[in-house]
Design an enzyme around this catalytic site. Sequence first.
Site, PDB file in Angstrom:
ATOM      1  CD  GLU A  29      -8.569  -0.723   3.881  1.00  0.00           C
ATOM      2  OE1 GLU A  29      -7.937  -0.420   4.927  1.00  0.00           O
ATOM      3  OE2 GLU A  29      -9.030   0.105   3.087  1.00  0.00           O
TER       4      GLU A  29
ATOM      5  NE  ARG B 168     -10.643  12.991   3.401  1.00  0.00           N
ATOM      6  CZ  ARG B 168     -10.541  11.678   3.254  1.00  0.00           C
ATOM      7  NH1 ARG B 168     -11.562  10.971   2.821  1.00  0.00           N
ATOM      8  NH2 ARG B 168      -9.418  11.065   3.536  1.00  0.00           N
TER       9      ARG B 168
ATOM     10  CG  ASN C 286      -1.852   1.152   1.303  1.00  0.00           C
ATOM     11  OD1 ASN C 286      -1.760   2.070   0.463  1.00  0.00           O
ATOM     12  ND2 ASN C 286      -2.742   1.152   2.279  1.00  0.00           N
TER      13      ASN C 286
ATOM     14  NE  ARG D 167      -6.089   1.743  -0.341  1.00  0.00           N
ATOM     15  CZ  ARG D 167      -6.145   2.852   0.350  1.00  0.00           C
ATOM     16  NH1 ARG D 167      -5.108   3.265   1.025  1.00  0.00           N
ATOM     17  NH2 ARG D 167      -7.257   3.552   0.388  1.00  0.00           N
TER      18      ARG D 167
ATOM     19  CG  HIS E  28     -13.051   3.791   2.967  1.00  0.00           C
ATOM     20  ND1 HIS E  28     -13.821   4.724   3.635  1.00  0.00           N
ATOM     21  CD2 HIS E  28     -11.769   4.094   3.250  1.00  0.00           C
ATOM     22  CE1 HIS E  28     -13.032   5.569   4.273  1.00  0.00           C
ATOM     23  NE2 HIS E  28     -11.775   5.215   4.062  1.00  0.00           N
TER      24      HIS E  28
END
Length: 411
Positions: free
Chosen positions: A395, A242, A8, A92, A181
Amino acid sequence: MIFILVINAGSSSVKFSLFRLPEKERVIQGSIERIGTEAARLSWQSGSALPWSVPCPVAETGEAISRIAALLKDKERGGIGSIEEIKAVGHRVVHGGDEIHGPVRVTDQIKELIRRYSELAPLHNPMNLLGIEACGREFAQAVQTAVFDTAFHATMPEHAFLYGLPWELYQDCGIRKYGFHGTSHCYAARIAARHLGRRPEELRIITCHLGNGSSVTAVEKGLSVDTSMGFTPLEGLIMGTRCGDIDPAVIHYLYSRKGLPMSRIYELLNNEGGLLGLAGIGSSDFRDIEAASLAGNSRAGSALRAFFHRVRKYIGAYSAIMGGLDALVFTGGIGENSSTVREAVCLGFEGGGMADACLPGVSLDLEANRSCSGPCAAVHSPESLYPVLVVPADEEAEIASQVEELLRLRA
Ligand code: ADP
């Protein structure tokens, strides 16, 4: 022995996990953080050994991958006999637009696609590509594969991904909801179905990935049918920094009435909003906001309630579009660690409306909710209409599974 390496490559870090097949046991995992600074460090942990960390001042992603390759090749520390045993690298990748529906082998066309979607994921896709190029050099014997964050959401129906904008903006500019996601939502839904002993095709599941970035997904029959993030990861829930959903007219107001340039507005929405902006305590870390609220900081309290409210709203909306709910799943740093959040979301919160404003039909086992652990924990009580589950995000494990499946399919 056969191993799959999961990489990743992010904007300032490279994380890695090495899985041994067929058990998919994680033999070593680690990261190089703060790439490009003097403080960069390589940290790793193998098996049950204590974690280890050394200074590793690398300038860029390619160099970081070389250092990780050197660690894995190290006979004592790497956990593998020979580098030839790594048969595949699973990368990823954040954005694959609407063209990628599952794991893929990396080809020149796939690299070109990742480059093309860099416009929509400028902080991530270019770094993902650098990771792919570097692994192509360092692990030349391995098949390079990619698992995209957007892929799980490629099944969203048109009525869920369209925005109410002129059709040409969708057709000519690709402006639509993509969702992110995806790997985490896919994993959480899969583990939940397995825990329940049901086939994904029989279930309507809502997965709440709550972390620095947060999103909720409606998973019907094992497929994403709607998700809260959109064209970019800015839409949806109130996140660490955010803003999530706002009236787009706010942007026009800030630009035309307050004289802020577009770049400043974008910075504000992405990096100065969310819990950070609302609470105003100089931290976006959920634990800091919770501590400030407990200590009586009223803005921190307001930030938390706005966060809870938005999660509840999405759960309600997604239950409605699926015509009911068979399981609710929490994952991500906040979702899997904070019993307070799960309680507030499921049972309501002070000042959040009716005193007992539970999500319809839900009932928690408060003790199980506070003490849950393991790869999938049930935190609902017997009278709950549907299970509430906590699944720690993984993940990397999902990427390894998808890569294993892909290569077996194509063998
Ligand atoms: P990312 O989105 O960067 O992957 P994570 O999923 O790791 O982030 O989530 C990080 C968030 O999880 C931080 O806001 C952190 O405060 C929060 N978090 C971690 N542990 C706890 C906890 N025990 N209680 C509440 N929040 C937690």
